[in-house]
Design a protein around this motif. Structure first.
Motif, PDB file in Angstrom:
ATOM      1  N   GLY A  56       0.788  -1.223   0.000  1.00 24.09           N
ATOM      2  CA  GLY A  56       0.000   0.000   0.000  1.00 24.09           C
ATOM      3  C   GLY A  56       0.819   1.272   0.000  1.00 24.09           C
ATOM      4  N   LEU A  57       2.154   1.149  -0.063  1.00 25.94           N
ATOM      5  CA  LEU A  57       3.017   2.317   0.031  1.00 25.94           C
ATOM      6  C   LEU A  57       3.927   2.450  -1.178  1.00 25.94           C
ATOM      7  CD1 LEU A  57       4.230   2.080   3.740  1.00 25.94           C
ATOM      8  CD2 LEU A  57       2.675   3.795   2.809  1.00 25.94           C
ATOM      9  N   ASP A  58       4.205   3.689  -1.556  1.00 28.58           N
ATOM     10  CA  ASP A  58       5.277   3.972  -2.495  1.00 28.58           C
ATOM     11  C   ASP A  58       6.587   3.671  -1.772  1.00 28.58           C
ATOM     12  OD1 ASP A  58       7.378   5.200  -3.864  1.00 28.58           O
ATOM     13  OD2 ASP A  58       6.099   6.783  -4.659  1.00 28.58           O
ATOM     14  N   GLU A  59       7.447   2.912  -2.380  1.00 24.15           N
ATOM     15  CA  GLU A  59       8.683   2.461  -1.731  1.00 24.15           C
ATOM     16  C   GLU A  59       9.517   3.613  -1.179  1.00 24.15           C
ATOM     17  OE1 GLU A  59      12.569  -0.364  -2.741  1.00 24.15           O
ATOM     18  OE2 GLU A  59      10.917  -0.154  -4.168  1.00 24.15           O
ATOM     19  N   LEU A 100       9.103   8.018  11.776  1.00 22.75           N
ATOM     20  CA  LEU A 100       8.697   7.909  10.375  1.00 22.75           C
ATOM     21  C   LEU A 100       8.346   9.293   9.845  1.00 22.75           C
ATOM     22  CD1 LEU A 100       6.320   4.802  10.637  1.00 22.75           C
ATOM     23  CD2 LEU A 100       8.755   4.822  10.076  1.00 22.75           C
ATOM     24  N   THR A 101       8.906   9.651   8.695  1.00 26.56           N
ATOM     25  CA  THR A 101       8.595  10.927   8.053  1.00 26.56           C
ATOM     26  C   THR A 101       8.294  10.682   6.579  1.00 26.56           C
ATOM     27  OG1 THR A 101      10.952  11.321   7.617  1.00 26.56           O
ATOM     28  CG2 THR A 101      10.040  12.272   9.638  1.00 26.56           C
ATOM     29  N   GLY A 102       7.851  11.725   5.894  1.00 22.54           N
ATOM     30  CA  GLY A 102       7.536  11.622   4.477  1.00 22.54           C
ATOM     31  C   GLY A 102       6.126  12.090   4.194  1.00 22.54           C
ATOM     32  N   GLU A 103       5.655  11.839   2.982  1.00 28.78           N
ATOM     33  CA  GLU A 103       4.310  12.232   2.565  1.00 28.78           C
ATOM     34  C   GLU A 103       3.609  11.081   1.858  1.00 28.78           C
ATOM     35  OE1 GLU A 103       3.856  16.979   1.724  1.00 28.78           O
ATOM     36  OE2 GLU A 103       4.460  15.698   0.059  1.00 28.78           O
ATOM     37  N   VAL A 104       2.333  10.891   2.181  1.00 28.91           N
ATOM     38  CA  VAL A 104       1.518   9.865   1.519  1.00 28.91           C
ATOM     39  C   VAL A 104       0.191  10.489   1.102  1.00 28.91           C
ATOM     40  CG1 VAL A 104       2.568   7.919   2.741  1.00 28.91           C
ATOM     41  CG2 VAL A 104       0.593   9.096   3.746  1.00 28.91           C
ATOM     42  N   ASP A 105      -0.559   9.781   0.281  1.00 26.49           N
ATOM     43  CA  ASP A 105      -1.827  10.313  -0.228  1.00 26.49           C
ATOM     44  C   ASP A 105      -2.974  10.182   0.767  1.00 26.49           C
ATOM     45  OD1 ASP A 105      -0.798  11.031  -2.778  1.00 26.49           O
ATOM     46  OD2 ASP A 105      -0.909   8.927  -3.406  1.00 26.49           O
ATOM     47  N   TRP A 106      -2.930   9.103   1.573  1.00 26.23           N
ATOM     48  CA  TRP A 106      -4.041   8.810   2.470  1.00 26.23           C
ATOM     49  C   TRP A 106      -3.544   8.535   3.890  1.00 26.23           C
ATOM     50  CZ3 TRP A 106      -9.193   8.922   1.056  1.00 26.23           C
ATOM     51  CH2 TRP A 106      -9.465   8.981  -0.315  1.00 26.23           C
ATOM     52  N   GLU A 107      -4.408   8.802   4.867  1.00 28.10           N
ATOM     53  CA  GLU A 107      -4.060   8.566   6.269  1.00 28.10           C
ATOM     54  C   GLU A 107      -3.846   7.086   6.547  1.00 28.10           C
ATOM     55  OE1 GLU A 107      -4.938   7.624  10.490  1.00 28.10           O
ATOM     56  OE2 GLU A 107      -6.077   7.083   8.698  1.00 28.10           O
ATOM     57  N   TYR A 108      -4.617   6.213   5.864  1.00 26.31           N
ATOM     58  CA  TYR A 108      -4.463   4.783   6.118  1.00 26.31           C
ATOM     59  C   TYR A 108      -3.059   4.305   5.760  1.00 26.31           C
ATOM     60  CZ  TYR A 108      -4.545   3.099   1.270  1.00 26.31           C
ATOM     61  OH  TYR A 108      -4.221   2.813  -0.036  1.00 26.31           O
ATOM     62  N   GLN A 109      -2.417   4.977   4.794  1.00 28.69           N
ATOM     63  CA  GLN A 109      -1.056   4.606   4.428  1.00 28.69           C
ATOM     64  C   GLN A 109      -0.066   4.960   5.536  1.00 28.69           C
ATOM     65  OE1 GLN A 109      -1.199   6.917   0.750  1.00 28.69           O
ATOM     66  NE2 GLN A 109      -1.019   5.029  -0.449  1.00 28.69           N
ATOM     67  N   TRP A 143     -11.386   9.953   8.707  1.00 29.24           N
ATOM     68  CA  TRP A 143     -10.127   9.765   7.981  1.00 29.24           C
ATOM     69  C   TRP A 143     -10.341   9.095   6.627  1.00 29.24           C
ATOM     70  CZ3 TRP A 143      -6.089  12.434   8.417  1.00 29.24           C
ATOM     71  CH2 TRP A 143      -5.583  12.862   9.656  1.00 29.24           C
ATOM     72  N   SER A 144     -11.455   8.435   6.451  1.00 31.42           N
ATOM     73  CA  SER A 144     -11.728   7.766   5.177  1.00 31.42           C
ATOM     74  C   SER A 144     -12.226   8.726   4.107  1.00 31.42           C
ATOM     75  CB  SER A 144     -12.782   6.659   5.386  1.00 31.42           C
ATOM     76  OG  SER A 144     -12.298   5.671   6.274  1.00 31.42           O
ATOM     77  N   PRO A 155     -11.996  11.759   1.429  1.00 31.10           N
ATOM     78  CA  PRO A 155     -10.920  12.346   0.618  1.00 31.10           C
ATOM     79  C   PRO A 155     -10.655  13.792   1.022  1.00 31.10           C
ATOM     80  CG  PRO A 155     -12.948  12.237  -0.644  1.00 31.10           C
ATOM     81  CD  PRO A 155     -13.199  11.487   0.628  1.00 31.10           C
ATOM     82  N   GLY A 156      -9.378  14.181   0.967  1.00 30.90           N
ATOM     83  CA  GLY A 156      -9.012  15.564   1.247  1.00 30.90           C
ATOM     84  C   GLY A 156      -8.731  15.868   2.701  1.00 30.90           C
ATOM     85  N   VAL A 157      -8.990  14.913   3.616  1.00 33.70           N
ATOM     86  CA  VAL A 157      -8.753  15.153   5.042  1.00 33.70           C
ATOM     87  C   VAL A 157      -7.262  15.009   5.356  1.00 33.70           C
ATOM     88  CG1 VAL A 157      -9.190  14.316   7.377  1.00 33.70           C
ATOM     89  CG2 VAL A 157     -11.056  14.408   5.711  1.00 33.70           C
ATOM     90  N   ARG A 158      -6.671  16.055   5.937  1.00 34.51           N
ATOM     91  CA  ARG A 158      -5.253  16.025   6.304  1.00 34.51           C
ATOM     92  C   ARG A 158      -5.028  16.059   7.807  1.00 34.51           C
ATOM     93  NH1 ARG A 158      -5.552  20.143   2.874  1.00 34.51           N
ATOM     94  NH2 ARG A 158      -4.669  21.650   4.351  1.00 34.51           N
ATOM     95  N   HIS A 159      -5.965  16.651   8.522  1.00 32.82           N
ATOM     96  CA  HIS A 159      -5.847  16.738   9.980  1.00 32.82           C
ATOM     97  C   HIS A 159      -7.231  16.513  10.596  1.00 32.82           C
ATOM     98  CE1 HIS A 159      -1.865  18.484   9.355  1.00 32.82           C
ATOM     99  NE2 HIS A 159      -2.420  19.344   8.526  1.00 32.82           N
ATOM    100  N   VAL A 160      -7.246  15.875  11.770  1.00 33.31           N
ATOM    101  CA  VAL A 160      -8.495  15.676  12.502  1.00 33.31           C
ATOM    102  C   VAL A 160      -8.308  16.159  13.934  1.00 33.31           C
ATOM    103  CG1 VAL A 160     -10.176  14.019  13.378  1.00 33.31           C
ATOM    104  CG2 VAL A 160      -9.219  13.710  11.095  1.00 33.31           C
TER     105      VAL A 160
END
Length: 218
Positions: free
Chosen positions: A95-98, A112-121, A201-202, A204-209
Motif C-alpha cells: 500500500g506504500l510507495d517504496e 517515520l517521516t515523508g508524505e503519503v496520499d491517504w491517512e491509512y497509508q 479519515w476515510s 478524501p481531502g482530510v489532512r488533519h483531525v
C-alpha cells in the motif's frame, strides 16, 4: 453506570485474558472512568495491546498509558539493525510507495517521516514497524499530501458515521476548514469514538483531525 472499582476489576480481567500481555507487570488505577496503566513491559507492541485491551472495556472514558518498555537482552537490536529491518518491511508493503516514507532510529525510537496520499497509508507504515524487535516507541510524523477538499465533505462524513454508528451520528457535529476536520459532541464508548474517527479519515481531502469528542459515562 459502572463504579471505578468495577471498571478496575474488568480491566484487570481483560488484560489477563490476552495471552500477548504480561498482566502481572501492569498496575491499573481508575478515577472517574479514566484509566491509568503503569508498569514495565517487554515490547512496544505489548504496550499498545495493553492500551487497546483497556479501551475495549465498556464504561472506560479514557486511558492514560504510563508503561515503560524494557526490552530483554535477547530481543535487543542496534539502531542500524532496526532501521534496516524497518526499511525492508516498508519496501514490501503493497500500500506504500517504496520511497514515500523515511526512517530514522535513535535508541530504539523509530521516527517515520515523508508524505503519503491517504491517512491509512501512514497508519499502515506505523503498523508495519511496530512489532519489530528492539523497537521502544514509534513516532509517526508522516504527512498527508494536500488535496482539493470536496465541497460536500461534511455530508460524506456524516453519511459514513451513520453507516458505522447510526445512533452516534446524531450526536456528532462535523466542522471542516481547508482539510482540517473537527469533531464535536458525545459518544457512548471509546469504540464508537474510534468508529467516528475512522469514518472521518476515510474521507478524501482530510489532512488533519481535531478530536473534541467526549465519552459519556454509563
Amino acid at each position: 453506570m459502572k463504579t471505578d472499582s468495577r471498571l478496575k476489576k474488568d480491566i484487570e480481567q481483560e488484560l489477563e485474558w490476552d495471552p500477548s500481555i504480561d498482566a502481572a507487570g501492569i498496575g491499573v488505577e481508575v478515577r472517574n472512568g479514566i484509566v491509568t496503566l503503569a508498569g514495565h513491559l517487554r515490547s512496544y507492541v505489548e504496550k499498545l495491546s495493553a492500551r487497546k485491551a483497556a479501551q475495549l472495556v465498556e464504561g472506560v472514558k479514557g486511558v492514560v498509558v504510563e508503561l515503560d518498555v524494557r526490552i530483554p537482552s535477547s530481543s535487543r537490536r542496534t539502531d542500524e539493525d532496526i532501521a534496516t529491518s524497518a526499511r525492508s518491511v516498508l519496501a514490501w508493503n503493497a500500500g506504500l510507495d517504496e520511497h514515500a516514507v523515511k526512517v530514522t532510529v535513535e535508541k530504539g525510537c523509530v521516527t517515520l517521516t515523508g508524505e503519503v496520499d491517504w491517512e491509512y497509508q501512514a497508519r499502515s507504515a506505523e503498523k508495519a514497524v511496530t512489532p519489530l524487535r528492539g523497537v521502544v516507541v514509534v513516532v509517526n510524523q508522516i504527512q498527508i499530501k494536500h488535496q482539493p477538499v470536496p465541497t460536500d465533505i461534511p455530508a460524506r462524513i456524516e453519511a459514513a458515521l451513520k453507516r458505522h454508528a447510526e445512533d452516534e451520528s446524531r450526536r456528532v457535529r462535523v466542522d471542516v476548514d481547508d482539510g482540517t476536520v473537527t469533531l464535536h459532541g458525545t459518544v457512548s464508548s471509546l469504540a464508537e469514538k474510534s468508529l467516528a474517527l475512522h469514518a472521518v479519515w476515510s474521507a478524501p481531502g482530510v489532512r488533519h483531525v481535531l478530536d473534541e469528542l467526549t465519552v459519556a459515562r454509563r
